[in-house]
Design a protein around this motif. Structure first.
Motif, PDB file in Angstrom:
ATOM      1  N   GLN A 103       0.841  -1.201   0.000  1.00 46.73           N
ATOM      2  CA  GLN A 103       0.000   0.000   0.000  1.00 46.73           C
ATOM      3  C   GLN A 103       0.880   1.256   0.000  1.00 46.73           C
ATOM      4  O   GLN A 103       0.374   2.358  -0.097  1.00 46.73           O
ATOM      5  CB  GLN A 103      -0.875   0.027   1.256  1.00 46.73           C
ATOM      6  N   ASN A 104       2.181   1.051   0.171  1.00 47.03           N
ATOM      7  CA  ASN A 104       3.084   2.200   0.309  1.00 47.03           C
ATOM      8  C   ASN A 104       3.467   2.794  -1.037  1.00 47.03           C
ATOM      9  O   ASN A 104       3.646   2.063  -2.007  1.00 47.03           O
ATOM     10  CB  ASN A 104       4.347   1.779   1.073  1.00 47.03           C
ATOM     11  N   VAL A 105       3.600   4.097  -1.080  1.00 47.67           N
ATOM     12  CA  VAL A 105       3.947   4.783  -2.338  1.00 47.67           C
ATOM     13  C   VAL A 105       5.412   5.217  -2.345  1.00 47.67           C
ATOM     14  O   VAL A 105       5.864   5.871  -3.283  1.00 47.67           O
ATOM     15  CB  VAL A 105       3.051   6.027  -2.579  1.00 47.67           C
ATOM     16  N   ASP A 106       6.172   4.867  -1.285  1.00 46.76           N
ATOM     17  CA  ASP A 106       7.523   5.420  -1.131  1.00 46.76           C
ATOM     18  C   ASP A 106       8.604   4.707  -1.931  1.00 46.76           C
ATOM     19  O   ASP A 106       9.758   5.146  -1.944  1.00 46.76           O
ATOM     20  CB  ASP A 106       7.912   5.455   0.352  1.00 46.76           C
ATOM     21  N   GLY A 107       8.251   3.613  -2.588  1.00 47.32           N
ATOM     22  CA  GLY A 107       9.231   2.926  -3.433  1.00 47.32           C
ATOM     23  C   GLY A 107      10.346   2.227  -2.677  1.00 47.32           C
ATOM     24  O   GLY A 107      11.327   1.793  -3.280  1.00 47.32           O
ATOM     25  N   LEU A 108      10.227   2.065  -1.347  1.00 47.71           N
ATOM     26  CA  LEU A 108      11.323   1.466  -0.575  1.00 47.71           C
ATOM     27  C   LEU A 108      11.538  -0.012  -0.921  1.00 47.71           C
ATOM     28  O   LEU A 108      12.659  -0.505  -0.856  1.00 47.71           O
ATOM     29  CB  LEU A 108      11.089   1.634   0.934  1.00 47.71           C
ATOM     30  N   HIS A 109      10.469  -0.713  -1.293  1.00 47.85           N
ATOM     31  CA  HIS A 109      10.652  -2.122  -1.685  1.00 47.85           C
ATOM     32  C   HIS A 109      11.519  -2.221  -2.937  1.00 47.85           C
ATOM     33  O   HIS A 109      12.380  -3.078  -3.045  1.00 47.85           O
ATOM     34  CB  HIS A 109       9.301  -2.791  -1.940  1.00 47.85           C
ATOM     35  N   ARG A 110      11.282  -1.331  -3.896  1.00 45.57           N
ATOM     36  CA  ARG A 110      12.114  -1.331  -5.115  1.00 45.57           C
ATOM     37  C   ARG A 110      13.546  -0.958  -4.772  1.00 45.57           C
ATOM     38  O   ARG A 110      14.502  -1.552  -5.289  1.00 45.57           O
ATOM     39  CB  ARG A 110      11.573  -0.338  -6.137  1.00 45.57           C
ATOM     40  N   ARG A 111      13.691   0.053  -3.902  1.00 46.53           N
ATOM     41  CA  ARG A 111      15.059   0.464  -3.543  1.00 46.53           C
ATOM     42  C   ARG A 111      15.808  -0.643  -2.819  1.00 46.53           C
ATOM     43  O   ARG A 111      17.025  -0.757  -2.909  1.00 46.53           O
ATOM     44  CB  ARG A 111      15.027   1.740  -2.692  1.00 46.53           C
ATOM     45  N   ALA A 112      15.064  -1.471  -2.066  1.00 47.52           N
ATOM     46  CA  ALA A 112      15.704  -2.599  -1.371  1.00 47.52           C
ATOM     47  C   ALA A 112      16.147  -3.664  -2.374  1.00 47.52           C
ATOM     48  O   ALA A 112      16.983  -4.505  -2.057  1.00 47.52           O
ATOM     49  CB  ALA A 112      14.742  -3.203  -0.354  1.00 47.52           C
ATOM     50  N   GLY A 113      15.552  -3.634  -3.579  1.00 50.23           N
ATOM     51  CA  GLY A 113      15.953  -4.596  -4.609  1.00 50.23           C
ATOM     52  C   GLY A 113      14.825  -5.499  -5.070  1.00 50.23           C
ATOM     53  O   GLY A 113      15.045  -6.422  -5.848  1.00 50.23           O
ATOM     54  N   HIS A 114      13.606  -5.248  -4.561  1.00 49.90           N
ATOM     55  CA  HIS A 114      12.485  -6.068  -5.014  1.00 49.90           C
ATOM     56  C   HIS A 114      12.161  -5.704  -6.455  1.00 49.90           C
ATOM     57  O   HIS A 114      12.027  -4.536  -6.794  1.00 49.90           O
ATOM     58  CB  HIS A 114      11.265  -5.869  -4.115  1.00 49.90           C
ATOM     59  N   LYS A 115      12.008  -6.743  -7.294  1.00 49.07           N
ATOM     60  CA  LYS A 115      11.905  -6.518  -8.729  1.00 49.07           C
ATOM     61  C   LYS A 115      10.583  -5.869  -9.154  1.00 49.07           C
ATOM     62  O   LYS A 115      10.561  -4.895  -9.882  1.00 49.07           O
ATOM     63  CB  LYS A 115      12.057  -7.847  -9.482  1.00 49.07           C
ATOM     64  N   ASN A 116       9.474  -6.464  -8.705  1.00 47.01           N
ATOM     65  CA  ASN A 116       8.215  -6.051  -9.301  1.00 47.01           C
ATOM     66  C   ASN A 116       7.052  -6.079  -8.307  1.00 47.01           C
ATOM     67  O   ASN A 116       6.121  -6.842  -8.464  1.00 47.01           O
ATOM     68  CB  ASN A 116       7.917  -6.982 -10.493  1.00 47.01           C
ATOM     69  N   PRO A 117       7.110  -5.221  -7.278  1.00 49.58           N
ATOM     70  CA  PRO A 117       6.015  -5.231  -6.303  1.00 49.58           C
ATOM     71  C   PRO A 117       4.720  -4.729  -6.941  1.00 49.58           C
ATOM     72  O   PRO A 117       4.761  -3.902  -7.855  1.00 49.58           O
ATOM     73  CB  PRO A 117       6.498  -4.254  -5.221  1.00 49.58           C
ATOM     74  N   ILE A 118       3.593  -5.253  -6.478  1.00 47.83           N
ATOM     75  CA  ILE A 118       2.298  -4.706  -6.890  1.00 47.83           C
ATOM     76  C   ILE A 118       2.034  -3.508  -5.993  1.00 47.83           C
ATOM     77  O   ILE A 118       1.803  -3.658  -4.793  1.00 47.83           O
ATOM     78  CB  ILE A 118       1.183  -5.760  -6.747  1.00 47.83           C
ATOM     79  N   GLU A 119       2.121  -2.320  -6.571  1.00 47.51           N
ATOM     80  CA  GLU A 119       1.987  -1.091  -5.781  1.00 47.51           C
ATOM     81  C   GLU A 119       0.548  -0.585  -5.905  1.00 47.51           C
ATOM     82  O   GLU A 119       0.205   0.102  -6.862  1.00 47.51           O
ATOM     83  CB  GLU A 119       3.011  -0.056  -6.262  1.00 47.51           C
ATOM     84  N   LEU A 120      -0.285  -0.954  -4.925  1.00 47.10           N
ATOM     85  CA  LEU A 120      -1.726  -0.666  -5.003  1.00 47.10           C
ATOM     86  C   LEU A 120      -2.019   0.819  -5.165  1.00 47.10           C
ATOM     87  O   LEU A 120      -2.936   1.203  -5.869  1.00 47.10           O
ATOM     88  CB  LEU A 120      -2.436  -1.177  -3.745  1.00 47.10           C
ATOM     89  N   HIS A 121      -1.249   1.653  -4.480  1.00 46.83           N
ATOM     90  CA  HIS A 121      -1.515   3.096  -4.499  1.00 46.83           C
ATOM     91  C   HIS A 121      -0.516   3.866  -5.346  1.00 46.83           C
ATOM     92  O   HIS A 121      -0.405   5.083  -5.234  1.00 46.83           O
ATOM     93  CB  HIS A 121      -1.545   3.643  -3.061  1.00 46.83           C
ATOM     94  N   GLY A 122       0.236   3.133  -6.175  1.00 52.61           N
ATOM     95  CA  GLY A 122       1.203   3.782  -7.050  1.00 52.61           C
ATOM     96  C   GLY A 122       2.543   3.998  -6.367  1.00 52.61           C
ATOM     97  O   GLY A 122       2.839   3.392  -5.334  1.00 52.61           O
ATOM     98  N   ASN A 123       3.351   4.862  -6.983  1.00 54.34           N
ATOM     99  CA  ASN A 123       4.715   5.095  -6.502  1.00 54.34           C
ATOM    100  C   ASN A 123       5.048   6.564  -6.722  1.00 54.34           C
ATOM    101  O   ASN A 123       4.928   7.089  -7.839  1.00 54.34           O
ATOM    102  CB  ASN A 123       5.678   4.192  -7.290  1.00 54.34           C
ATOM    103  N   ILE A 124       5.456   7.211  -5.653  1.00 53.79           N
ATOM    104  CA  ILE A 124       5.680   8.647  -5.666  1.00 53.79           C
ATOM    105  C   ILE A 124       6.857   9.045  -6.575  1.00 53.79           C
ATOM    106  O   ILE A 124       6.972  10.193  -6.992  1.00 53.79           O
ATOM    107  CB  ILE A 124       5.890   9.111  -4.206  1.00 53.79           C
TER     108      ILE A 124
END
Ligand SMILES: [Zn+2]
Length: 254
Positions: A103-124
């Motif tokens: 539910q987070n829009v902060d992109g921290l999962h991607r920055r940690a290295g996660h390839k393709n999270p489903i970002e329900l509320h988008g990404n800032i």
């Protein structure tokens, strides 16, 4: 039910056929990311609920962009924590048997290295045209004059997030429900489980037979449904949980 001992948590290889994790504000808070909500999120005397709306963008796109660029700056000062890292590790172990929904829009999962999270509320940190929906990476846009304009249609570019009063992207939410229905293990992490439709995902998973695990210091509407509840922080619980999953996975392969 309060389980705090990872050793006494009973899962088997069968539960690892499909693992789905849903993360919310709690995992970001552990990285120091503010929620930008309510009175605590005031900016230039505006409440976030007044800025994160299609109406605000229509009447003053420059101001809305300045607020988002400010938020990006604050978020950029935070780093992914051990919880984010553990979920990246889990993806390495389970590969396409692991789905991350946030539910987070902060992109921290991607920055940690996660390839393709489903970002329900988008990404800032992502952008899209408010008219034709074309998506743009930052380096293709001119941010000197706000809002940046679409290279296709000259429409106004907006942050690629879901605002108050807007529906979620259909494809995204259908994806999230489908994966949750197929889950054999569902981890609900740092989410208050009250914002719909995300709040329905753990319930759907449980109804479809998944083992439901909640990791949250606070009680939520799904606490009583959960098969296991960990009340320590996700940065503490997730590394141990992922280690346990790795051991089970290794054993089942031998
Ligand atoms: Zn456009």
């Amino acid at each position: 039910m309060d389980l705090t001992e990872i050793d006494s948590f009973d899962i088997s290889a069968d539960h690892l056929r499909k693992v789905v994790a849903l993360t919310g504000a709690g995992i970001s808070a552990e990285s120091g990311v503010p929620t930008f909500r309510g009175e605590g999120g005031m900016w230039r005397q505006h409440r976030p609920e007044e800025l994160a709306t299609p109406q605000a963008f229509a009447s003053n796109p420059q101001m809305v962009w300045e607020w988002y660029l400010y938020r990006r700056q604050i978020i950029a000062q935070s780093n992914p924590n051990a919880g984010h890292d553990a979920l990246v590790e889990l993806e390495k172990v389970l590969k396409d048997r692991f789905i991350l929904i946030t539910q987070n829009v902060d992109g921290l999962h991607r920055r940690a290295g996660h390839k393709n999270p489903i970002e329900l509320h988008g990404n800032i940190f992502l952008n899209r045209c408010n008219s034709c929906s074309e998506r743009y990476p930052d380096d293709t846009l001119d941010f000197d004059k706000l809002p940046p304009l679409c290279l296709n249609c000259q429409g106004q570019i907006r942050p690629d997030v879901v605002w108050f009063g807007e529906g979620l992207n259909h494809v995204t939410i259908e994806d999230a429900f489908l994966h949750s229905q197929q889950a054999t293990l569902f981890l609900s992490i740092g989410t208050s489980a009250v914002v719909h439709p995300a709040a329905a995902l753990p319930v759907v998973a449980k109804d479809s037979g998944a083992l439901l695990v909640e990791i949250n210091p606070d009680r939520t509407p799904i606490t009583s449904l959960a098969d296991a509840v960990f009340t320590d922080s996700s940065a503490q619980v997730l590394p141990d949980l992922v280690n346990k999953i790795k051991q089970i996975e290794t054993k089942s392969k031998n």
